[in-house]
Design a protein around this motif. Sequence first.
Motif, PDB file in Angstrom:
ATOM      1  N   HIS A 294      34.516  41.129  39.471  1.00 55.51           N
ATOM      2  CA  HIS A 294      34.906  40.222  40.565  1.00 55.51           C
ATOM      3  C   HIS A 294      34.326  38.828  40.325  1.00 55.51           C
ATOM      4  CE1 HIS A 294      35.655  38.865  44.731  1.00 55.51           C
ATOM      5  NE2 HIS A 294      34.471  38.283  44.600  1.00 55.51           N
TER       6      HIS A 294
ATOM      7  N   ASP B 259      36.134  36.852  37.763  1.00 51.65           N
ATOM      8  CA  ASP B 259      37.422  36.345  38.243  1.00 51.65           C
ATOM      9  C   ASP B 259      37.277  35.202  39.233  1.00 51.65           C
ATOM     10  OD1 ASP B 259      38.818  38.156  36.711  1.00 51.65           O
ATOM     11  OD2 ASP B 259      39.054  39.622  38.322  1.00 51.65           O
ATOM     12  N   HIS B 260      36.234  35.277  40.089  1.00 51.75           N
ATOM     13  CA  HIS B 260      36.125  34.328  41.206  1.00 51.75           C
ATOM     14  C   HIS B 260      35.010  33.294  41.047  1.00 51.75           C
ATOM     15  CE1 HIS B 260      38.385  37.733  42.931  1.00 51.75           C
ATOM     16  NE2 HIS B 260      38.930  36.840  43.712  1.00 51.75           N
TER      17      HIS B 260
END
Length: 381
Positions: A165, A168-169
Amino acid sequence: MDNPRASSRTTGSRLDLTVCRPGELSAADRASWTAMQSKAHLHGSPELANPFLSPEFALALGRCRRGVRIGVVREGGEPAAFFAYQRSTTGVGRALGLGVSDSQGIVHRPGFEWDARALLRACGLAVWEFDHLAQGQGAFEAGATGSFASPVIDTLDGYDAYLAHLRDHSPKFLKSTQAKERRLGRQVGEVRYVHDERDPAVLRALMRWKSAQYRRTGRSDRFAQEWITRLVEQLFHTRTDSFTGLLSVLYADGRPVAAHFGPRSERIISNWFPAYDPEFAKYSPGLLMQLKIAESAASEGIAYIDLGRGQKEYKDSLKTREIMVSEGWVMRRHPVAFGHRAHRAPVRALRNTVVERPELFEPADRLLKRIGEIRSGRFRM
């Protein structure tokens, strides 16, 4: 005066409620309370498992503050809900640990419904004020004056899923933080993390760092209040099957460089008092520690880490999502209630306006930091 045994009518049924001090809570009732929290996620109310809603937190606060009471509601002779609160002699009620607790409300079994005014009347309260009301609190939510995001880190799917996560962020954040960990190891010494440290000397160091941070940034020093220091110490020594006062520490070359203390339940860790040694600020040891906490939480089956209400850059980088908490009050038609709201409402409204508007918050934050520099003797013309 307390009402040791109170009954009141709510929408066609009787409210059978007993008010007690924390130390008077029976072992059976305490077990029922814990069981409600343990099973809350199975009934669609995961927020009820928050450690600030636990009997252990109520017991610890009761040793540090006057007026802590617990309302036990029964249906058919069995506990249906537990409502912990603080009460003044005039009947002003506050959420348990108002100002320091990050989750507030009533812990209840599935399907329980209540009338807020009837509950207040049964507890002898004219008003009940909250600033971190948990989601799904039914009748209390009608009194909310505002709702705010509380970022969380989901860890139930494992640490690898969390790292994916972040890639990705928050890719730049993750890359720079991991690079700083390697640099800390090269330039200072072996980096070691202890998830559940039991050395009280490190807890005292954490409180010193946090006090210095409050003063440095112009904020009110929470640890200047004796009851907060006592509460932290009480919780540090509290360990049950369902609750732990968790001290997590990041070491470099055997020296603590960052630490966090907060309560932990079976499913949730509350990010409460994180701090670091300013000497090592360039390595961002606080952020390194947060990643280590997430890794250990994932390995222990923790559902999520609650980072606490408030938007901050580091929280935005770490979070996977947000839950909402509310502030406000529920009132009976009583002079004490109207007087309390008239006194508190303008202060809250002003604070929230400043916090939520960048054009106001940023200069206010700079001013607080300037005040902190003056306090610490670091101010230069």
